[in-house]
Design a protein around this motif. Structure first.
Motif, PDB file in Angstrom:
ATOM      1  N   SER A  95    -125.086   8.782 -12.497  1.00 48.92           N
ATOM      2  CA  SER A  95    -124.022   9.766 -12.288  1.00 48.92           C
ATOM      3  C   SER A  95    -124.059  10.792 -13.407  1.00 48.92           C
ATOM      4  O   SER A  95    -124.311  10.451 -14.563  1.00 48.92           O
ATOM      5  N   ARG A  96    -123.764  12.065 -13.072  1.00 49.77           N
ATOM      6  CA  ARG A  96    -123.949  13.135 -14.050  1.00 49.77           C
ATOM      7  C   ARG A  96    -122.835  14.177 -13.973  1.00 49.77           C
ATOM      8  O   ARG A  96    -122.140  14.303 -12.975  1.00 49.77           O
ATOM      9  N   ILE A  97    -122.749  14.957 -15.049  1.00 46.28           N
ATOM     10  CA  ILE A  97    -121.957  16.180 -15.072  1.00 46.28           C
ATOM     11  C   ILE A  97    -122.601  17.116 -16.086  1.00 46.28           C
ATOM     12  O   ILE A  97    -123.110  16.667 -17.126  1.00 46.28           O
ATOM     13  N   LEU A  98    -122.600  18.405 -15.783  1.00 49.68           N
ATOM     14  CA  LEU A  98    -123.149  19.418 -16.684  1.00 49.68           C
ATOM     15  C   LEU A  98    -121.993  20.128 -17.379  1.00 49.68           C
ATOM     16  O   LEU A  98    -121.106  20.682 -16.725  1.00 49.68           O
ATOM     17  N   ILE A  99    -122.008  20.114 -18.697  1.00 51.79           N
ATOM     18  CA  ILE A  99    -121.018  20.836 -19.499  1.00 51.79           C
ATOM     19  C   ILE A  99    -121.779  21.847 -20.347  1.00 51.79           C
ATOM     20  O   ILE A  99    -122.870  21.548 -20.847  1.00 51.79           O
ATOM     21  N   GLY A 100    -121.230  23.055 -20.509  1.00 49.54           N
ATOM     22  CA  GLY A 100    -121.968  24.028 -21.304  1.00 49.54           C
ATOM     23  C   GLY A 100    -121.315  25.393 -21.326  1.00 49.54           C
ATOM     24  O   GLY A 100    -120.131  25.548 -21.018  1.00 49.54           O
ATOM     25  N   ASN A 101    -122.128  26.386 -21.686  1.00 50.82           N
ATOM     26  CA  ASN A 101    -121.624  27.754 -21.776  1.00 50.82           C
ATOM     27  C   ASN A 101    -121.070  28.218 -20.429  1.00 50.82           C
ATOM     28  O   ASN A 101    -121.683  27.959 -19.386  1.00 50.82           O
ATOM     29  N   PRO A 102    -119.932  28.906 -20.426  1.00 48.48           N
ATOM     30  CA  PRO A 102    -119.356  29.387 -19.158  1.00 48.48           C
ATOM     31  C   PRO A 102    -120.359  30.242 -18.384  1.00 48.48           C
ATOM     32  O   PRO A 102    -121.020  31.121 -18.950  1.00 48.48           O
ATOM     33  N   GLY A 103    -120.474  29.960 -17.081  1.00 49.48           N
ATOM     34  CA  GLY A 103    -121.354  30.754 -16.225  1.00 49.48           C
ATOM     35  C   GLY A 103    -122.796  30.321 -16.219  1.00 49.48           C
ATOM     36  O   GLY A 103    -123.612  30.889 -15.491  1.00 49.48           O
ATOM     37  N   CYS A 104    -123.146  29.293 -16.999  1.00 52.12           N
ATOM     38  CA  CYS A 104    -124.528  28.804 -17.025  1.00 52.12           C
ATOM     39  C   CYS A 104    -124.757  27.784 -15.904  1.00 52.12           C
ATOM     40  O   CYS A 104    -123.820  27.110 -15.459  1.00 52.12           O
ATOM     41  N   THR A 202    -125.163  20.589 -21.986  1.00 53.52           N
ATOM     42  CA  THR A 202    -125.483  19.174 -22.111  1.00 53.52           C
ATOM     43  C   THR A 202    -125.314  18.522 -20.742  1.00 53.52           C
ATOM     44  O   THR A 202    -124.323  18.780 -20.042  1.00 53.52           O
ATOM     45  N   LEU A 203    -126.288  17.724 -20.369  1.00 52.03           N
ATOM     46  CA  LEU A 203    -126.218  16.965 -19.121  1.00 52.03           C
ATOM     47  C   LEU A 203    -125.795  15.554 -19.483  1.00 52.03           C
ATOM     48  O   LEU A 203    -126.537  14.816 -20.148  1.00 52.03           O
ATOM     49  N   HIS A 283    -128.532  17.224 -24.790  1.00 48.52           N
ATOM     50  CA  HIS A 283    -128.305  18.634 -25.126  1.00 48.52           C
ATOM     51  C   HIS A 283    -129.616  19.395 -25.011  1.00 48.52           C
ATOM     52  O   HIS A 283    -130.631  19.009 -25.587  1.00 48.52           O
ATOM     53  N   ARG A 284    -129.580  20.510 -24.275  1.00 48.12           N
ATOM     54  CA  ARG A 284    -130.793  21.236 -23.910  1.00 48.12           C
ATOM     55  C   ARG A 284    -130.628  22.739 -24.099  1.00 48.12           C
ATOM     56  O   ARG A 284    -129.514  23.253 -24.072  1.00 48.12           O
ATOM     57  N   VAL A 285    -131.779  23.414 -24.240  1.00 45.05           N
ATOM     58  CA  VAL A 285    -131.804  24.875 -24.203  1.00 45.05           C
ATOM     59  C   VAL A 285    -132.291  25.239 -22.804  1.00 45.05           C
ATOM     60  O   VAL A 285    -133.492  25.366 -22.545  1.00 45.05           O
ATOM     61  N   ALA A 286    -131.353  25.341 -21.876  1.00 47.32           N
ATOM     62  CA  ALA A 286    -131.703  25.623 -20.479  1.00 47.32           C
ATOM     63  C   ALA A 286    -132.270  27.036 -20.358  1.00 47.32           C
ATOM     64  O   ALA A 286    -131.787  27.970 -20.993  1.00 47.32           O
ATOM     65  N   GLU A 287    -133.310  27.160 -19.545  1.00 44.69           N
ATOM     66  CA  GLU A 287    -133.919  28.471 -19.290  1.00 44.69           C
ATOM     67  C   GLU A 287    -133.024  29.186 -18.278  1.00 44.69           C
ATOM     68  O   GLU A 287    -133.060  28.911 -17.094  1.00 44.69           O
ATOM     69  N   CYS A 288    -132.209  30.097 -18.775  1.00 38.05           N
ATOM     70  CA  CYS A 288    -131.146  30.704 -17.968  1.00 38.05           C
ATOM     71  C   CYS A 288    -131.413  32.166 -17.619  1.00 38.05           C
ATOM     72  O   CYS A 288    -130.471  32.876 -17.247  1.00 38.05           O
TER      73      CYS A 288
END
Length: 467
Positions: A95-104, A202-203, A283-288
């Motif tokens: 089970s997962r949830i993505l939390i991070g910068n707004p709009g990412c 962060t996932l 925690h990741r540097v997602a390619e956005c």
């Protein structure tokens, strides 16, 4: 309609099958911490894989993070994702949830996850519960901590490399001495390190192995059940680091691992299930570059720049009939529909358990998408118009036909996915919704949902013009 696997996917599957055939009933050898060579090989082969034991991390931060995990779990904010692998829909074991910068967003296994925003400066995020808001604040605090730790680790590695010393020890305790940047670093090195550790999401993952009887056995080494199969992490900035905070619910076992992204590029990894329930924050540097709300809104505005006038009844006229302009507009039309709207609503209304942050943006995107339906309708009027020169008509049809055909095929695929047996087993707020969807002859829509007849007509016009 099933998606055809790519050449890369077919080759990867073929290699896997060849290896399993070669192994037959045997296992590949592997090392564990009980083996004498384990730490030697770790330092020799994987010097950038760093483990920090729980004692090296502030006790207060441990307490806050672990409470935040349990809070999100209590409020039902972690979900099994319905992902797409080689044309098949599967529920993730974890089970997962993505939390991070707004709009990412973060995309993996053909599934786009949308961030529950952490409260960065200037954010207007509102949360379903105060406890959820506090949890998101905690993971932002953890993110800031891990970012500093990662930059320091990268500095240590770089200093060792430039001094021609063996790689930094991989198991770092609370008393490990820090290596300063010194005169051997320049400004570009510092910027590069900060960028590689600029975690924007962060996932979070949760698994409870005793309650997961559907887990598969690890196929190559015989290591037991896997919570996550062998894979590369997707959608990361090249050479960026990944930091993982792990928390076992039995006792206080905790570790933080950090690895630069070149390890992910050259190696696969899996997650063994083990026995106790546990959480992780990765925690990741997602390619956005193509994965933020700002990006897709800009793309929509680019497509809609081709509107000359809009009548009271909603019909529009076009500024340009240049094939390259029309093709680009239709490609953006597909992008906003299939990479954003359908991806979001395929996950039901589950994000509302945490926040309503995405409700207004999705409404806005749907309105912009509807205007693009009007653009396509205007384009078709020009193609059908008797005065349109044959050569111009053919150039337009050649430019747009493949994109419209892809739209039709993808609509069929997404509609079928929403009606699948596995989709129907999900809780009400997680059930996929086929949206946008409308019935034939809906007066509010300029074109039908099913484009079969239109595509057939356009192909006929193209054939008529051929000698």
């Amino acid at each position: 309609m099933k998606r055809t696997p790519t050449a890369e996917e077919r080759e990867r599957e073929a290699k896997k099958l060849r290896l399993l055939e070669e192994l037959e009933d045997t296992w590949l050898p592997y090392l564990t911490p009980k083996d004498d060579e384990f730490y030697q090989q770790w330092q020799l082969k994987y010097p950038k894989l760093i483990l920090r034991e729980a004692a090296s991390i502030p006790e207060e931060l441990h307490k806050e993070v672990q409470e935040a995990f349990l809070t999100l779990h209590k409020h039902g904010c972690l979900f099994r994702d319905l992902v797409r692998i080689q044309g098949k829909d599967l529920l993730t074991p974890v089970s997962r949830i993505l939390i991070g910068n707004p709009g990412c967003t973060y995309k993996y296994l053909n599934t786009r996850l949308f961030t529950v925003p952490w409260p960065v400066k200037g954010s207007d995020a509102k949360y379903h519960e105060a406890e959820v808001a506090a949890a998101c604040q905690t993971f932002l605090k953890l993110n800031d901590y891990l970012q500093v730790e990662t930059i320091q680790a990268l500095e240590e590695l770089a200093a060792k490399e430039k001094a021609n010393i063996d790689a930094v020890p991989v198991c770092i305790g609370p008393d490990f001495p820090r290596v300063g940047m010194g005169s051997s670093f320049d400004g570009q090195d510092e910027i590069d390190m900060k960028n590689r550790a600029a975690y924007n999401v962060t996932l979070l993952n949760f698994m409870d192995p005793p309650k997961m009887p559907y887990l598969k056995e690890e196929p190559y080494f015989g290591m037991g059940k896997m919570a996550v199969s062998w894979h590369h992490d997707e959608n990361l900035v090249d050479r960026s680091a990944v930091a993982v905070y792990s928390y076992s619910c039995e006792g206080t076992v905790c570790s933080v691992k950090k690895q630069p992204h070149d390890l992910n590029a050259t190696h696969q990894h899996c997650v063994l299930a083990g026995l106790p329930p546990r959480f992780s924050s990765t925690h990741r540097v997602a390619e956005c570059s193509t994965g933020t709300l700002d990006y897709i809104l800009q793309r929509c505005q680019l497509a809609l720049q081709n509107i000359r006038d809009e009548a009271d009844n909603g019909e529009v006229s076009l500024k340009s009939l240049e094939p390259v302009v029309l093709k680009h507009g239709e490609e953006i039309h597909n992008e906003v529909e299939f990479e954003w709207l359908r991806q979001f609503w395929f996950q039901g209304t589950r994000y509302k358990r945490c926040t309503d942050w995405w409700c207004q943006p999705m409404t806005q995107l749907e309105e912009l998408w509807k205007k693009m339906e009007g653009l396509t309708n205007a384009l078709l009027r020009e193609v059908r118009r008797e005065g349109t020169p044959v050569e111009q008509r053919n150039e337009i049809l050649t430019a747009i036909l493949a994109t419209l055909t892809a739209r039709q095929n993808l609509r069929r695929e997404w509609h079928a996915r929403c009606q699948s047996r596995i989709a129907r087993t999900l809780p009400a707020d997680q059930k996929p919704e086929c949206r946008p969807y409308w019935e034939k002859d809906d007066p509010s829509m300029p074109l039908p949902f099913d484009l079969t007849d239109i595509i057939s007509e356009l192909r006929g016009l193209l054939l008529e013009a051929k000698p």
